[in-house]
Write a protein that holds these residues in place. Sequence first.
Motif, mmCIF file in Angstrom:
data_model
loop_
_atom_site.group_PDB
_atom_site.id
_atom_site.type_symbol
_atom_site.label_atom_id
_atom_site.label_comp_id
_atom_site.label_asym_id
_atom_site.label_seq_id
_atom_site.Cartn_x
_atom_site.Cartn_y
_atom_site.Cartn_z
ATOM 1 N N UNK A 105 50.398 141.826 -9.998
ATOM 2 C CA UNK A 105 50.913 141.033 -9.083
ATOM 3 C C UNK A 105 50.002 139.929 -8.871
ATOM 4 N N UNK A 106 50.755 138.615 -8.769
ATOM 5 C CA UNK A 106 49.826 137.489 -8.580
ATOM 6 C C UNK A 106 50.327 136.560 -7.672
ATOM 7 N N UNK A 107 49.407 136.086 -6.837
ATOM 8 C CA UNK A 107 49.888 135.453 -5.382
ATOM 9 C C UNK A 107 49.505 133.876 -5.737
ATOM 10 N N UNK A 108 50.472 133.070 -5.490
ATOM 11 C CA UNK A 108 50.280 131.696 -5.834
ATOM 12 C C UNK A 108 49.749 130.882 -4.680
ATOM 13 N N UNK A 109 49.074 129.585 -4.664
ATOM 14 C CA UNK A 109 48.659 128.863 -3.466
ATOM 15 C C UNK A 109 49.482 128.671 -2.579
ATOM 16 N N UNK A 110 50.783 128.383 -2.982
ATOM 17 C CA UNK A 110 52.113 128.469 -2.096
ATOM 18 C C UNK A 110 52.315 129.707 -1.221
ATOM 19 N N UNK A 111 51.900 130.786 -1.583
ATOM 20 C CA UNK A 111 52.230 132.035 -1.026
ATOM 21 C C UNK A 111 53.244 132.868 -1.740
ATOM 22 N N UNK A 112 53.614 132.452 -2.631
ATOM 23 C CA UNK A 112 54.718 132.991 -3.322
ATOM 24 C C UNK A 112 54.298 134.219 -4.075
ATOM 25 N N UNK A 113 54.703 135.494 -4.082
ATOM 26 C CA UNK A 113 54.057 136.613 -4.682
ATOM 27 C C UNK A 113 55.033 136.691 -6.119
ATOM 28 N N UNK A 114 54.127 136.791 -7.158
ATOM 29 C CA UNK A 114 55.161 137.023 -8.551
ATOM 30 C C UNK A 114 54.589 138.367 -8.917
#
Length: 220
Positions: free
Chosen positions: A21-30
């Motif tokens: 799981x990777x969390x971007x600075x925008x808050x989007x979870x990939x």
Amino acid sequence: MVEARICDFTGERIEPGTGVMYVETSGAILHFKDSKAEKCYLRGQKPEKTKWTKIAREEKQQRLTNGSEGALGLLQKEKVEPEMNEAVDSVLQLLEAQHPYQKHRNSLRTYGIELARQFSYSNDLQVKEVRSLLGVVPVVPPSDQKAIERVLRSFAKEVPVEPPEDSSKFTWEELRNDVASFLSEKEVFYERLSKDDNKDVDRLRQEHLKIYLGDRLRYI
């Protein structure tokens, strides 16, 4: 109920208990199938240009299929597309109302019967076409409901795993809402790809939907 995860790079289903799981600075979870897929994404690689991804393999197959349709098939497709698009857009507009099955049941039923016949032999659906078909299933006659279900199952990626015996079942309306939530959650990710001038965002959105819908159809 175990939630289906789809790799945001390869387009493959992620088995429960695995993946990154990777969390971007925008808050989007990939979500990624493995660290290899994650690293490729962070390096800015495009999945459709990366030969080992499922998305790239299926896109290549789609190009080969489209190339073999022939002039007659293309002419037939061009003839029915305007009518199909008009019906699809009308259904999606009606579904935006509060309590659409109470307010617009008859209209949705009429459009649904039309869509069931137009899409009866199609499995290369666009995202909005899938959403419209999911929206009319609860109100069409049983024969058309079965036809739409066949189309949706043909479009979706079959998950070769039986759901748990004690799992609850979806109604078609619940499935429509579930798919809408899934697409909404992913929209931030797709918008970012669009800003990065990724020309295959629609194809990626379609592949993600195929896998997610395949998982959810096990509960119908």
